[in-house]
Design a protein around this motif. Structure first.
Motif, PDB file in Angstrom:
ATOM      1  N   VAL A  88     -65.666-118.917   2.711  1.00 40.11           N
ATOM      2  CA  VAL A  88     -65.597-119.209   4.138  1.00 40.11           C
ATOM      3  C   VAL A  88     -64.679-120.414   4.324  1.00 40.11           C
ATOM      4  CG1 VAL A  88     -66.889-119.672   6.252  1.00 40.11           C
ATOM      5  CG2 VAL A  88     -67.989-118.435   4.376  1.00 40.11           C
ATOM      6  N   PHE A  89     -63.701-120.272   5.218  1.00 45.61           N
ATOM      7  CA  PHE A  89     -62.713-121.317   5.483  1.00 45.61           C
ATOM      8  C   PHE A  89     -62.867-121.778   6.923  1.00 45.61           C
ATOM      9  CE2 PHE A  89     -61.195-118.327   2.355  1.00 45.61           C
ATOM     10  CZ  PHE A  89     -60.821-119.152   1.309  1.00 45.61           C
ATOM     11  N   PHE A  90     -63.194-123.067   7.124  1.00 45.26           N
ATOM     12  CA  PHE A  90     -63.473-123.619   8.445  1.00 45.26           C
ATOM     13  C   PHE A  90     -62.303-124.447   8.960  1.00 45.26           C
ATOM     14  CE2 PHE A  90     -67.554-123.060   6.387  1.00 45.26           C
ATOM     15  CZ  PHE A  90     -68.361-122.560   7.387  1.00 45.26           C
ATOM     16  N   LYS A  91     -62.047-124.329  10.253  1.00 46.36           N
ATOM     17  CA  LYS A  91     -61.027-125.134  10.939  1.00 46.36           C
ATOM     18  C   LYS A  91     -61.692-125.780  12.146  1.00 46.36           C
ATOM     19  CE  LYS A  91     -56.678-126.331  11.561  1.00 46.36           C
ATOM     20  NZ  LYS A  91     -55.968-127.143  10.585  1.00 46.36           N
ATOM     21  N   PHE A  92     -61.630-127.116  12.208  1.00 38.81           N
ATOM     22  CA  PHE A  92     -62.250-127.822  13.329  1.00 38.81           C
ATOM     23  C   PHE A  92     -61.581-127.477  14.646  1.00 38.81           C
ATOM     24  CE2 PHE A  92     -63.029-131.445  10.145  1.00 38.81           C
ATOM     25  CZ  PHE A  92     -64.234-130.893   9.741  1.00 38.81           C
ATOM     26  N   ASP A  93     -62.388-127.343  15.686  1.00 39.23           N
ATOM     27  CA  ASP A  93     -61.876-127.230  17.046  1.00 39.23           C
ATOM     28  C   ASP A  93     -61.489-128.626  17.514  1.00 39.23           C
ATOM     29  OD1 ASP A  93     -62.538-124.512  17.047  1.00 39.23           O
ATOM     30  OD2 ASP A  93     -64.502-124.861  17.968  1.00 39.23           O
ATOM     31  N   ASP A  94     -60.528-128.706  18.420  1.00 38.26           N
ATOM     32  CA  ASP A  94     -60.202-129.997  19.043  1.00 38.26           C
ATOM     33  C   ASP A  94     -61.375-130.408  19.910  1.00 38.26           C
ATOM     34  OD1 ASP A  94     -57.677-130.355  17.929  1.00 38.26           O
ATOM     35  OD2 ASP A  94     -56.690-129.217  19.525  1.00 38.26           O
ATOM     36  N   PRO A  95     -61.784-131.626  19.882  1.00 38.29           N
ATOM     37  CA  PRO A  95     -61.212-132.823  19.254  1.00 38.29           C
ATOM     38  C   PRO A  95     -61.923-133.223  17.960  1.00 38.29           C
ATOM     39  CG  PRO A  95     -62.818-133.516  20.862  1.00 38.29           C
ATOM     40  CD  PRO A  95     -62.840-131.996  20.842  1.00 38.29           C
ATOM     41  N   TYR A  96     -62.696-132.330  17.356  1.00 35.24           N
ATOM     42  CA  TYR A  96     -63.531-132.709  16.203  1.00 35.24           C
ATOM     43  C   TYR A  96     -62.695-133.061  14.979  1.00 35.24           C
ATOM     44  CZ  TYR A  96     -67.399-131.054  18.977  1.00 35.24           C
ATOM     45  OH  TYR A  96     -68.319-130.885  19.978  1.00 35.24           O
ATOM     46  N   GLN A  97     -63.244-134.023  14.210  1.00 34.97           N
ATOM     47  CA  GLN A  97     -62.599-134.460  12.975  1.00 34.97           C
ATOM     48  C   GLN A  97     -63.652-135.091  12.073  1.00 34.97           C
ATOM     49  OE1 GLN A  97     -59.727-137.547  13.847  1.00 34.97           O
ATOM     50  NE2 GLN A  97     -60.944-138.288  15.544  1.00 34.97           N
ATOM     51  N   TRP A  98     -63.262-135.327  10.819  1.00 35.80           N
ATOM     52  CA  TRP A  98     -64.174-135.976   9.888  1.00 35.80           C
ATOM     53  C   TRP A  98     -64.605-137.315  10.458  1.00 35.80           C
ATOM     54  CZ3 TRP A  98     -66.515-132.989   6.894  1.00 35.80           C
ATOM     55  CH2 TRP A  98     -65.890-131.883   6.331  1.00 35.80           C
ATOM     56  N   GLY A  99     -65.853-137.629  10.317  1.00 33.62           N
ATOM     57  CA  GLY A  99     -66.411-138.867  10.862  1.00 33.62           C
ATOM     58  C   GLY A  99     -67.249-138.621  12.100  1.00 33.62           C
ATOM     59  N   ASP A 100     -67.016-137.502  12.792  1.00 31.49           N
ATOM     60  CA  ASP A 100     -67.838-137.166  13.955  1.00 31.49           C
ATOM     61  C   ASP A 100     -69.229-136.762  13.482  1.00 31.49           C
ATOM     62  OD1 ASP A 100     -65.707-137.640  15.661  1.00 31.49           O
ATOM     63  OD2 ASP A 100     -65.127-135.525  15.771  1.00 31.49           O
ATOM     64  N   ALA A 101     -70.242-137.196  14.207  1.00 32.50           N
ATOM     65  CA  ALA A 101     -71.628-136.929  13.810  1.00 32.50           C
ATOM     66  C   ALA A 101     -71.903-135.434  13.663  1.00 32.50           C
ATOM     67  CB  ALA A 101     -72.585-137.547  14.825  1.00 32.50           C
TER      68      ALA A 101
END
Length: 125
Positions: free
Chosen positions: A6-19
């Motif tokens: 499974v390959f995940f791509k964050f939706d905007d505006p999510y990024q590493w560090g977000d809870a």
């Protein structure tokens, strides 16, 4: 044996560090503690900055399509799905690694010969 990727791509505006992202990652890392169908598990963050790169990957190993189906409907997996649905999209590939259409090379070549008899010897059920 089924290799579930499974390959995940964050939706905007999510990024590493977000809870929410951290919560999804933690839930995913803990699946093997709760889901007996999982025979092998690896997951991790992407380390490259390429435009086409995904953000996170899961690699699970299952004894059969039925075991994979059991995992997919398991309540712990469903809790993880709910977390990821809020923050990302993903793509899935399920490979039958014992199938003639699957090719391994180099260090991965031993996967082709790895079967339930080896798992039983390791006392994995």
């Amino acid at each position: 044996m089924i290799l579930h990727l499974v390959f995940f791509k964050f939706d905007d505006p999510y990024q590493w560090g977000d809870a929410e992202v951290i919560a999804a990652e933690v839930a995913t890392r803990q699946h093997p503690l709760y889901i007996k169908e999982i025979l092998g598990w690896a997951c991790g963050r992407n380390i490259t900055l390429r435009k086409k790169a995904m953000d996170f990957v899961v690699m699970g190993l299952f004894a059969s399509p039925e075991a994979l189906s059991g995992y997919l409907i398991h309540p712990d997996h469903q809790r993880g799905v709910q977390k990821w649905q809020k923050i990302a999209s993903w793509n899935v590939v399920d490979m039958d690694i014992s199938n003639d259409t699957t090719k391994f090379f180099g260090l991965l070549n031993t996967w082709a010969d790895f079967g339930m008899s080896q798992l039983e010897e390791m006392n994995v059920s």
